[in-house]
Design a protein around this motif. Structure first.
Motif, PDB file in Angstrom:
ATOM      1  N   GLU A  45     -17.826  14.180   0.191  1.00  0.00           N
ATOM      2  CA  GLU A  45     -16.599  13.537   0.620  1.00  0.00           C
ATOM      3  C   GLU A  45     -15.923  14.340   1.715  1.00  0.00           C
ATOM      4  N   GLY A  46     -15.305  13.627   2.642  1.00  0.00           N
ATOM      5  CA  GLY A  46     -14.533  14.287   3.667  1.00  0.00           C
ATOM      6  C   GLY A  46     -13.109  14.508   3.194  1.00  0.00           C
ATOM      7  N   PRO A  47     -12.247  14.931   4.087  1.00  0.00           N
ATOM      8  CA  PRO A  47     -10.847  15.152   3.709  1.00  0.00           C
ATOM      9  C   PRO A  47     -10.171  13.835   3.330  1.00  0.00           C
ATOM     10  N   ALA A  48      -9.118  13.972   2.536  1.00  0.00           N
ATOM     11  CA  ALA A  48      -8.400  12.779   2.080  1.00  0.00           C
ATOM     12  C   ALA A  48      -7.784  12.041   3.265  1.00  0.00           C
ATOM     13  N   ASP A  49      -7.826  10.726   3.212  1.00  0.00           N
ATOM     14  CA  ASP A  49      -7.264   9.886   4.273  1.00  0.00           C
ATOM     15  C   ASP A  49      -5.796   9.620   3.931  1.00  0.00           C
ATOM     16  N   LEU A  50      -4.892  10.204   4.700  1.00  0.00           N
ATOM     17  CA  LEU A  50      -3.461  10.111   4.422  1.00  0.00           C
ATOM     18  C   LEU A  50      -2.719   9.216   5.406  1.00  0.00           C
ATOM     19  N   ARG A  51      -3.433   8.436   6.199  1.00  0.00           N
ATOM     20  CA  ARG A  51      -2.768   7.680   7.262  1.00  0.00           C
ATOM     21  C   ARG A  51      -1.798   6.632   6.738  1.00  0.00           C
ATOM     22  N   LEU A  52      -2.061   6.061   5.563  1.00  0.00           N
ATOM     23  CA  LEU A  52      -1.179   5.024   5.023  1.00  0.00           C
ATOM     24  C   LEU A  52       0.012   5.599   4.263  1.00  0.00           C
ATOM     25  N   VAL A  53      -0.013   6.899   3.982  1.00  0.00           N
ATOM     26  CA  VAL A  53       1.050   7.484   3.164  1.00  0.00           C
ATOM     27  C   VAL A  53       2.407   7.438   3.868  1.00  0.00           C
ATOM     28  N   PRO A  54       2.540   7.907   5.131  1.00  0.00           N
ATOM     29  CA  PRO A  54       3.862   7.840   5.777  1.00  0.00           C
ATOM     30  C   PRO A  54       4.422   6.419   5.886  1.00  0.00           C
ATOM     31  N   PRO A  55       3.636   5.408   6.312  1.00  0.00           N
ATOM     32  CA  PRO A  55       4.215   4.057   6.333  1.00  0.00           C
ATOM     33  C   PRO A  55       4.678   3.574   4.961  1.00  0.00           C
ATOM     34  N   ALA A  56       3.898   3.873   3.906  1.00  0.00           N
ATOM     35  CA  ALA A  56       4.296   3.442   2.565  1.00  0.00           C
ATOM     36  C   ALA A  56       5.589   4.124   2.134  1.00  0.00           C
ATOM     37  N   LEU A  57       5.697   5.432   2.361  1.00  0.00           N
ATOM     38  CA  LEU A  57       6.919   6.144   1.993  1.00  0.00           C
ATOM     39  C   LEU A  57       8.108   5.642   2.810  1.00  0.00           C
ATOM     40  N   ALA A  58       7.870   5.320   4.080  1.00  0.00           N
ATOM     41  CA  ALA A  58       8.962   4.810   4.919  1.00  0.00           C
ATOM     42  C   ALA A  58       9.464   3.463   4.408  1.00  0.00           C
ATOM     43  N   ALA A  59       8.545   2.571   4.056  1.00  0.00           N
ATOM     44  CA  ALA A  59       8.957   1.270   3.521  1.00  0.00           C
ATOM     45  C   ALA A  59       9.700   1.443   2.202  1.00  0.00           C
ATOM     46  N   TRP A  60       9.208   2.339   1.367  1.00  0.00           N
ATOM     47  CA  TRP A  60       9.838   2.594   0.065  1.00  0.00           C
ATOM     48  C   TRP A  60      11.263   3.116   0.255  1.00  0.00           C
ATOM     49  N   ALA A  61      11.428   4.145   1.089  1.00  0.00           N
ATOM     50  CA  ALA A  61      12.753   4.720   1.299  1.00  0.00           C
ATOM     51  C   ALA A  61      13.702   3.711   1.937  1.00  0.00           C
ATOM     52  N   ALA A  62      13.219   2.961   2.901  1.00  0.00           N
ATOM     53  CA  ALA A  62      14.083   1.984   3.564  1.00  0.00           C
ATOM     54  C   ALA A  62      14.519   0.891   2.600  1.00  0.00           C
ATOM     55  N   ALA A  63      13.612   0.416   1.751  1.00  0.00           N
ATOM     56  CA  ALA A  63      13.972  -0.607   0.782  1.00  0.00           C
ATOM     57  C   ALA A  63      14.992  -0.075  -0.223  1.00  0.00           C
ATOM     58  N   ALA A  64      14.808   1.181  -0.658  1.00  0.00           N
ATOM     59  CA  ALA A  64      15.754   1.764  -1.604  1.00  0.00           C
ATOM     60  C   ALA A  64      17.145   1.896  -0.991  1.00  0.00           C
ATOM     61  N   LEU A  65      17.206   2.320   0.268  1.00  0.00           N
ATOM     62  CA  LEU A  65      18.506   2.483   0.926  1.00  0.00           C
ATOM     63  C   LEU A  65      19.155   1.145   1.234  1.00  0.00           C
ATOM     64  N   ALA A  66      18.347   0.149   1.612  1.00  0.00           N
ATOM     65  CA  ALA A  66      18.901  -1.146   2.018  1.00  0.00           C
ATOM     66  C   ALA A  66      19.316  -1.995   0.833  1.00  0.00           C
ATOM     67  N   THR A  67      18.736  -1.749  -0.362  1.00  0.00           N
ATOM     68  CA  THR A  67      19.105  -2.529  -1.543  1.00  0.00           C
ATOM     69  C   THR A  67      20.554  -2.224  -1.906  1.00  0.00           C
ATOM     70  N   GLY A  68      21.386  -3.224  -1.837  1.00  0.00           N
ATOM     71  CA  GLY A  68      22.799  -3.060  -2.136  1.00  0.00           C
ATOM     72  C   GLY A  68      23.649  -2.618  -0.973  1.00  0.00           C
ATOM     73  N   ALA A  69      23.037  -2.299   0.173  1.00  0.00           N
ATOM     74  CA  ALA A  69      23.804  -1.868   1.340  1.00  0.00           C
ATOM     75  C   ALA A  69      24.418  -3.091   2.042  1.00  0.00           C
ATOM     76  N   PRO A  70      25.490  -2.889   2.821  1.00  0.00           N
ATOM     77  CA  PRO A  70      26.077  -4.017   3.555  1.00  0.00           C
ATOM     78  C   PRO A  70      25.040  -4.682   4.457  1.00  0.00           C
ATOM     79  N   GLY A  71      25.055  -6.020   4.502  1.00  0.00           N
ATOM     80  CA  GLY A  71      24.050  -6.759   5.253  1.00  0.00           C
ATOM     81  C   GLY A  71      24.080  -6.493   6.736  1.00  0.00           C
ATOM     82  N   ASP A  72      25.274  -6.313   7.310  1.00  0.00           N
ATOM     83  CA  ASP A  72      25.371  -6.091   8.757  1.00  0.00           C
ATOM     84  C   ASP A  72      24.701  -4.782   9.144  1.00  0.00           C
ATOM     85  N   TRP A  73      24.955  -3.736   8.361  1.00  0.00           N
ATOM     86  CA  TRP A  73      24.342  -2.448   8.669  1.00  0.00           C
ATOM     87  C   TRP A  73      22.829  -2.512   8.526  1.00  0.00           C
ATOM     88  N   THR A  74      22.360  -3.206   7.492  1.00  0.00           N
ATOM     89  CA  THR A  74      20.912  -3.326   7.294  1.00  0.00           C
ATOM     90  C   THR A  74      20.275  -4.087   8.438  1.00  0.00           C
TER      91      THR A  74
END
Length: 837
Positions: A22-51
């Motif tokens: 096996e070669g090294p672990a493929d981490l290319r999808l990790v940053p996009p997944a974490l970004a979507a997760w963090a953005a969804a957590a912050l935007a849930t319940g946030a004012p709609g205009d700011w989101t």
């Protein structure tokens, strides 16, 4: 021999199977997944205009980066390492743009879901607590709620379920068609009773009448809460065929477990399909204390076990010696993968297509991918893809405690676990043991800070309990699924399989109960994000320190310290904490808004007066005091804040008898005491006025309640058992329960020679309703008040505290002083406070 030579000598078109290729672990999808997760957590319940503004800004910036990346010329240096190339700049630009696009998608999805929840008349009706008639579609199984103590009463038991409103009719006759998620709360005894609600299946259409209310603050999953009372569920549309089939399978498993022991009967459906309706509160608390609660929810491990039975360990999927039923039956790898996908689909249907179940199925598919490829490097991008898709599909998962724990544990098993296992093997640990230890330790190291954020506690027995429980999880799961599959066609076979599964399930329950019964099973920890971050930093420091340890003495010393912290032998605990103080005669426990007092009755023995509102707090107090034997437990009266903690007093202790007042009100709580005493085989006796008892160094007299037809005329408080106690050192105590002024005046009239006392347990948590004449008569030197921090009743009353101090008493209260112990006698009498917390 080189790797090429190994393949050439294999004599096989595909060469030799070598897991190390096996070669090294493929981490290319990790940053996009974490970004979507963090953005969804912050935007849930946030004012709609700011989101909306953040989404547009993210899309614009991503577009600029993509345009610039496309315009970058691709030029290579004249020699290796001659500076950054255009290819690298283009790739970096595209990667950053992908992160921004996924973050914008996560925030946008949360924004759209929030807009859907707040669209229509439901939020406005909920703000007005309007009565409505609704048509809805059930989207989850009914879940029993745990009754909570509110003041002196116990909240009514009930059921909650998720649903989508499809039609709302308000009191003014306005009818609106919509699709809005709500949480339905129904009292267990409403209308058709608990059974009618418990039989409901997802996809069932109902028509209900009730009152809308706003959801709990911070809960963005629902637009409102619909409270239904006085009417049963009116079914207007039956469930779909797949849901009926799944319901029949689940009901068959419950029926097959009817003959098992109580623990096995409750746990097996929860372990297999997540059905926790039978699990009693004390068993649930034991699983929580030992961090085994993940076994009570449907998780990817359930599906993993079944798939591993089919194909064998994932790492052997492409090797000639791969194990499992599939190669033995001659099934090809591709057909096996298809069959595994069908099993996954059936798993989702039977265990309900809720977000938690879909998350579990996604984790199971990760394992299925590993089985199909035989490469660990495929698992991390698969996990990242699962997180990305699930968060975009349901942004509420971004703030889900269970989702965070599931992903964290899976990520730890894929990244940290193999490294720790290899490190242990280099130090001489056998491979299989190293894998198990590394898996449990890595999952706990990552999940413990998350638990601390939400629960403000740390389990000190989680790793050993998980290791011991894991021995029985696989056989219990496989046999449980076999019982589930055969219950609808051959119930005797299903009952036999369930009986066999009951043995490992009982082992899991015993591990949880034993671990939770240890004095130091849990340690309090600062909650919130600061507490979680602190624990994460400490965990990293500990791991770094462990890597530098050489020799057996330091690990042995750490193990000894951990054992002392968990077992908490009385001399060690007293030396470290100073609690309980030497020679203590009376202790008032800190159990929140309620009462629990302990009178020292010899080595390891104590007479307990009242059990408080919380079994866990009562049990913890008695553990800290070293009480293993309770000759007598006195229940002053049957209000919930004095009796609901009874299971905690009985847990792991010999109790001689339970003495109660004669007034059996409130009836629900008195029945609870009778059931609990009968289950523990402890006799019940009733207190009679004038009765005298002696236990060890204690003797006391029952002063109240007065016998006769007027008993309880003022309610349960005025029927409180009141004790006048004298210790061997001559210290006198007056314990008033929750007597109100009329009963206090009656006590003074019935006992005109009542002498001054050294210690007074102030009635009714120090409320303003006290008889000044009684306080002047008894003139206590110490006045003890048991009340909860920030209680909504204003206890203790400043007027009562002022009157006691004006009479010369030193006032101690559990809301500010914590648990209080009384030591000494005569001029040496003093109170020692443990401190709040």
């Amino acid at each position: 021999m080189t790797r090429a030579a190994v393949h050439a000598a294999a004599g096989h078109p595909l060469g030799a199977a070598d897991p190390r290729q096996e070669g090294p672990a493929d981490l290319r999808l990790v940053p996009p997944a974490l970004a979507a997760w963090a953005a969804a957590a912050l935007a849930t319940g946030a004012p709609g205009d700011w989101t909306a503004a953040a989404v547009l800004a993210g899309l614009a910036l991503a577009g600029v980066l993509l345009v610039r990346a496309a315009a970058v010329p691709i030029r290579r240096g004249r020699r290796a390492g001659a500076g950054p190339s255009g290819v690298r700049r283009r790739v970096n630009g595209v990667a950053v743009a992908a992160v921004l696009l996924c973050a914008a998608a996560g925030a946008g999805s949360a924004w759209l879901h929030g807009a859907d929840r707040h669209r229509g008349p439901v939020p406005g009706l909920a703000d007005r607590y309007a009565h409505v008639t609704v048509d809805l579609t059930v989207t989850s199984d009914p879940r029993p709620t745990r009754p909570r103590v509110r003041g002196d009463t116990l909240s009514a038991a009930g059921l909650v379920l998720d649903a989508d409103l499809t039609r709302v009719t308000s009191t003014d006759g306005a009818v609106t068609a919509l699709r809005t998620p709500v949480l339905v709360f129904a009292q267990a005894g409403a209308g058709g009773g608990a059974e009618a609600w418990q039989r409901l299946l997802p996809s069932t259409g109902l028509r209900l009448a009730g009152r809308l209310a706003p959801p709990t603050e911070g809960d963005e999953r629902y637009a409102a809460v619909l409270r239904v009372a006085g009417s049963g569920p009116q079914v207007v549309r039956p469930p779909t065929g797949p849901q009926r089939t799944a319901g029949d399978l689940r009901a068959g498993l419950r029926e097959a477990t009817e003959g098992l022991s109580p623990d096995a009967r409750a746990l097996l459906p929860g372990l297999v399909v997540g059905d926790v309706s039978r699990i009693p509160p004390e068993l649930h608390d034991a699983f929580t204390a030992t961090d085994l609660s993940h076994l009570l929810a449907v998780s990817g491990s359930n599906l993993t076990i079944v798939l591993a039975l089919l194909i064998g360990p994932p790492g052997l999927a492409l090797r000639a010696e791969r194990r499992g039923l599939a190669p033995r039956l001659g099934i090809s790898l591709r057909s096996t993968a298809v069959f595994g996908g069908a099993l996954t689909l059936a798993f989702v249907v039977v265990c309900r297509p809720e977000p938690s179940v879909l998350r579990a199925a996604a984790c199971g598919l990760i394992t299925l991918l590993a089985i199909g490829t035989g490469r660990r490097r495929s698992l991390i991008p698969a996990l990242a893809a699962a997180v990305l898709l699930l968060v975009l599909w349901d942004p509420a998962l971004a703030r889900s405690f269970g989702f965070v724990l599931s992903v964290s544990a899976t990520g730890a098993l894929l990244t940290i676990g193999p490294r720790w296992s290899a490190a242990m093997q280099r130090r001489g640990v056998p491979p299989r043991l190293a894998e198990v230890l590394a898996a449990a330790a890595s999952a706990q190291a990552v999940c413990a800070p998350v638990v601390a954020v939400f629960a403000a506690r740390v389990s000190l027995v989680a790793i050993p309990c998980n290791l011991f429980a894991e021995l029985a999880v696989a056989p219990a799961t496989v046999l449980g699924f076999a019982a589930l599959a055969t219950a609808t066609v051959a119930m005797p076979v299903a009952e036999l399989l369930a009986r066999c599964a009951g043995w490992p399930v009982e082992w899991i329950a015993s591990v949880a109960r034993t671990g939770a019964s240890l004095p130091g099973a849990e340690a309090e920890w600062p909650g919130g994000w600061r507490g979680g971050a602190l624990l994460a930093v400490i965990t990293v420091l500990v791991v770094c320190a462990v890597r530098r340890i050489r020799g057996p003495w330091v690990p042995a010393g750490c193990v000894v310290l951990l054992l002392l912290a968990v077992l908490r032998p009385a001399p060690f605990t007293r030396m470290v904490t100073g609690w309980p103080p030497p020679g203590w005669a009376l202790a008032m426990c800190d159990v929140g808004q309620g009462d629990t007092m302990v009178l020292a009755a010899g080595e390891g023995a104590g007479v307990v007066v009242d059990a408080g509102p919380d079994p866990k707090l009562a049990d913890r107090c008695l553990r800290d005091l070293g009480i293993t034997r309770v000759p007598l437990l006195v229940v002053s009266h049957f209000h919930a804040d004095h009796v609901t903690g009874l299971p905690g007093v009985l847990r792991g202790r010999r109790v001689g008898a339970i003495q109660t007042t004669s007034l059996q009100e409130p009836w629900e709580q008195s029945a609870f005491v009778r059931r609990t005493a009968e289950a523990a085989d402890v006799p019940l006796v009733r207190a009679t006025p004038g009765e005298r008892r002696r236990v060890g160094p204690l003797d006391w007299r029952v002063l109240w309640p007065r016998a006769g037809p007027g008993l309880g005329a003022g309610g349960p408080n005025d029927a409180s058992v009141t004790l006048f106690v004298r210790t061997a050192g001559g210290t006198t105590l007056l314990l008033l329960g929750d007597l109100e002024p009329p009963a206090q005046q009656g006590l003074s009239r019935d006992h005109p020679t009542l002498p001054p006392v050294d210690v007074l347990k102030v009635a009714h948590h120090g409320s303003a309703f006290q008889d000044p004449g009684l306080l002047r008569t008894v003139r206590p030197r110490l006045a003890l008040i048991s009340c909860g921090r920030d209680n909504p009743y204003g206890h203790p009353s400043p007027r009562t505290v002022g009157a006691l101090r004006a009479g010369g008493a030193v006032v101690m209260r559990t809301d500010t002083d914590g648990a209080v112990a009384v030591t000494g006698a005569g001029e040496e009498l003093r109170a020692v406070a443990r401190g709040p917390g």
